[in-house]
Design a protein around this motif. Structure first.
Motif, PDB file in Angstrom:
ATOM      1  N   SER A  14      -5.944 -22.968 -14.914  1.00 19.77           N
ATOM      2  CA  SER A  14      -5.688 -24.382 -14.671  1.00 19.77           C
ATOM      3  C   SER A  14      -6.590 -24.870 -13.551  1.00 19.77           C
ATOM      4  O   SER A  14      -7.424 -24.123 -13.035  1.00 19.77           O
ATOM      5  N   SER A  40      -3.997 -23.531 -20.878  1.00 20.13           N
ATOM      6  CA  SER A  40      -3.627 -24.116 -19.589  1.00 20.13           C
ATOM      7  C   SER A  40      -2.218 -24.692 -19.715  1.00 20.13           C
ATOM      8  O   SER A  40      -1.731 -24.906 -20.826  1.00 20.13           O
ATOM      9  N   LYS A  44      -4.908 -29.650 -21.064  1.00 16.91           N
ATOM     10  CA  LYS A  44      -5.943 -30.648 -20.746  1.00 16.91           C
ATOM     11  C   LYS A  44      -7.101 -30.018 -19.978  1.00 16.91           C
ATOM     12  O   LYS A  44      -6.942 -28.994 -19.310  1.00 16.91           O
ATOM     13  N   GLU A  45      -8.247 -30.683 -20.053  1.00 18.80           N
ATOM     14  CA  GLU A  45      -9.438 -30.242 -19.343  1.00 18.80           C
ATOM     15  C   GLU A  45      -9.150 -30.105 -17.844  1.00 18.80           C
ATOM     16  O   GLU A  45      -8.392 -30.892 -17.275  1.00 18.80           O
ATOM     17  N   GLN A  47     -11.043 -28.459 -13.899  1.00 20.40           N
ATOM     18  CA  GLN A  47     -12.282 -28.086 -13.231  1.00 20.40           C
ATOM     19  C   GLN A  47     -12.142 -26.771 -12.482  1.00 20.40           C
ATOM     20  O   GLN A  47     -11.160 -26.548 -11.774  1.00 20.40           O
ATOM     21  N   PHE A  58     -16.274 -27.903 -15.842  1.00 19.87           N
ATOM     22  CA  PHE A  58     -15.027 -28.286 -16.500  1.00 19.87           C
ATOM     23  C   PHE A  58     -14.770 -27.350 -17.672  1.00 19.87           C
ATOM     24  O   PHE A  58     -15.703 -26.897 -18.336  1.00 19.87           O
ATOM     25  N   THR A  60     -12.222 -26.810 -21.198  1.00 17.06           N
ATOM     26  CA  THR A  60     -11.284 -27.407 -22.135  1.00 17.06           C
ATOM     27  C   THR A  60     -10.522 -26.280 -22.834  1.00 17.06           C
ATOM     28  O   THR A  60     -11.116 -25.515 -23.603  1.00 17.06           O
ATOM     29  N   GLU A  62      -8.002 -24.260 -25.396  1.00 17.86           N
ATOM     30  CA  GLU A  62      -7.712 -24.370 -26.827  1.00 17.86           C
ATOM     31  C   GLU A  62      -6.233 -24.666 -27.087  1.00 17.86           C
ATOM     32  O   GLU A  62      -5.896 -25.159 -28.156  1.00 17.86           O
TER      33      GLU A  62
END
Length: 178
Positions: A14, A40, A44-45, A47, A58, A60, A62
């Motif tokens: 995360s 995560s 959500k995306e 950093q 960043f 993303t 799955e």
């Protein structure tokens, strides 16, 4: 190098992830033929970071952690990063996944601050582990035997201290999964 073709690894991460602690093991595992899926808490995306201060790339995921099932994977990867590890230890689905992987005797690999999740999952008592040095008192207070070495292997649990130990950590994960 071992052939991990067909092996599937779930990585939990995360915001605040120590980036190299995900990217290095992922590259090593994929280089050996495994597939690595990223989950995560919210799907959500987020950093990555370097040393908790420098913002990096960043990522993303799955899927959400709540959507992941231990029976769908052969191993669990838990990268560190102070913020990431602190968020993961509070996630009930992440804690349940750790227990499910260990109950199924599947490899669980945690580096740096990630053993916080192991503590809050209730799986460290009586085990020999390593971690980032500031996590050592937490592990000891939870009943673990903390050792200051590149990698500690206790059954299917693989732990490591920091990014400087990634070569040994990656090799241990691959060996355990092979």
């Amino acid at each position: 190098m071992a052939d991990l073709t067909g092996k599937k690894v779930l990585a939990l991460a995360s915001q605040g992830l120590e980036q190299i602690e995900l990217t290095s093991p992922r590259e090593a595992l994929e280089g050996a033929g495994a597939t690595v899926t990223l989950a995560s808490p919210d799907g959500k995306e987020f950093q990555g970071m370097e040393g908790d201060w420098e913002k990096k790339d960043f990522f993303t995921p799955e899927l959400k952690v709540s959507e992941a099932k231990a029976e769908d994977y052969d191993a669990l990867l838990l990268p560190g990063g102070t913020l990431n590890a602190d968020a993961m230890r509070l996630n009930k689905d992440a804690r349940a996944l750790v227990r499910a992987f260990l109950d199924a005797e599947k490899p669980v690999a945690a580096i740096c601050h990630a053993p916080w999740l192991l503590i809050d999952s209730g799986v460290v008592e009586g085990r020999t582990l390593t971690s980032y040095e500031s996590v050592a008192p937490d592990l000891q207070n939870a009943g673990a035997n903390w050792v200051d070495q590149e990698v500690a292997i206790d059954g299917t649990l693989v732990t490591s201290r920091n990014p400087g130990d990634l070569e040994a950590f990656n090799a241990a994960i691959i060996e355990k999964l092979a």
